[in-house]
Write an enzyme that holds these catalytic residues in place. Structure first.
Site, PDB file in Angstrom:
ATOM      1  N   CYS A  46       0.852  -1.180   0.000  1.00 58.19           N
ATOM      2  CA  CYS A  46       0.000   0.000   0.000  1.00 58.19           C
ATOM      3  C   CYS A  46       0.894   1.238   0.000  1.00 58.19           C
ATOM      4  O   CYS A  46       1.792   1.359   0.838  1.00 58.19           O
ATOM      5  CB  CYS A  46      -0.900  -0.023   1.238  1.00 58.19           C
ATOM      6  SG  CYS A  46      -1.852   1.491   1.489  1.00 58.19           S
ATOM      7  N   CYS A  49       0.689   3.203   3.495  1.00 53.65           N
ATOM      8  CA  CYS A  49       1.207   2.737   4.789  1.00 53.65           C
ATOM      9  C   CYS A  49       2.281   1.651   4.704  1.00 53.65           C
ATOM     10  O   CYS A  49       2.873   1.300   5.718  1.00 53.65           O
ATOM     11  CB  CYS A  49       0.057   2.243   5.668  1.00 53.65           C
ATOM     12  SG  CYS A  49      -0.649   0.665   5.133  1.00 53.65           S
ATOM     13  N   CYS A  99      -7.038  -1.202   1.834  1.00 51.85           N
ATOM     14  CA  CYS A  99      -5.918  -1.725   2.610  1.00 51.85           C
ATOM     15  C   CYS A  99      -6.416  -2.177   3.979  1.00 51.85           C
ATOM     16  O   CYS A  99      -7.150  -1.449   4.651  1.00 51.85           O
ATOM     17  CB  CYS A  99      -4.853  -0.642   2.758  1.00 51.85           C
ATOM     18  SG  CYS A  99      -3.471  -1.124   3.832  1.00 51.85           S
ATOM     19  N   CYS A 102      -4.652   0.469   6.716  1.00 54.24           N
ATOM     20  CA  CYS A 102      -4.966   1.898   6.853  1.00 54.24           C
ATOM     21  C   CYS A 102      -6.302   2.292   6.229  1.00 54.24           C
ATOM     22  O   CYS A 102      -6.716   3.442   6.343  1.00 54.24           O
ATOM     23  CB  CYS A 102      -3.841   2.762   6.276  1.00 54.24           C
ATOM     24  SG  CYS A 102      -3.705   2.717   4.480  1.00 54.24           S
ATOM     25  N   CYS A 122      -8.714  -5.547  -9.319  1.00 53.06           N
ATOM     26  CA  CYS A 122      -8.363  -4.497 -10.273  1.00 53.06           C
ATOM     27  C   CYS A 122      -7.865  -3.307  -9.448  1.00 53.06           C
ATOM     28  O   CYS A 122      -8.657  -2.613  -8.805  1.00 53.06           O
ATOM     29  CB  CYS A 122      -9.603  -4.140 -11.082  1.00 53.06           C
ATOM     30  SG  CYS A 122      -9.313  -2.983 -12.415  1.00 53.06           S
TER      31      CYS A 122
END
Length: 136
Positions: A46, A49, A99, A102, A122
């Site tokens: 991510c 984070c 995510c 976060c 996607c």
């Protein structure tokens, strides 16, 4: 460790396009992402984070019209790497992928016959960073 920042802290931490996609649930233009054609071995994290959300072993080239143009994954890195959220914005019924650490918007989950398991994560390139295992 769950990351929780204020909106001002997210704005300071992220580039404008990252903020628009990750925190405002935007979408990058199809075919524009730097990780779309990445074939290296490693982890996709991510961009907000650093949580590992996908592995290169599950990345594939979707052949489904309408889903081509963003990095495609057949499964998340782990059970807790991402969360799936009902998304009814814009009068559509979709499954949003966020995510697990976060809560940032990564993309959407669709059915895809060209996927090894029928699942198509996607994901926006701008929502990801890539940790190349061959360079580590």
């Amino acid at each position: 460790m769950v990351v929780q920042l204020s909106d001002d802290e997210w704005r300071a931490k992220l580039a404008d396009e990252q903020y628009r996609v990750l925190r405002q649930k935007g979408t990058e233009l199809p075919g524009s992402g730097r990780l779309l054609h990445n074939t290296k071995n490693g982890d996709y994290t991510c961009a907000a984070c650093g949580n590992v959300v996908f592995k290169s072993a599950t990345k594939y080239d979707s052949q489904t019209p309408g889903l081509i143009g963003w990095p495609s994954f057949s499964e998340a890195a782990s059970r807790d790497a991402v969360k799936l959220v009902d998304d009814t914005r814009f009068g559509m019924q979709r499954v949003e992928v966020v995510c697990g650490n976060c809560g940032s918007h990564l993309g959407h989950l669709f059915a895809d016959d060209s996927s090894p398991n029928g699942k198509h994560y996607c994901i926006n390139s701008v929502a990801l960073e890539f940790a190349d295992q061959d360079e580590a």
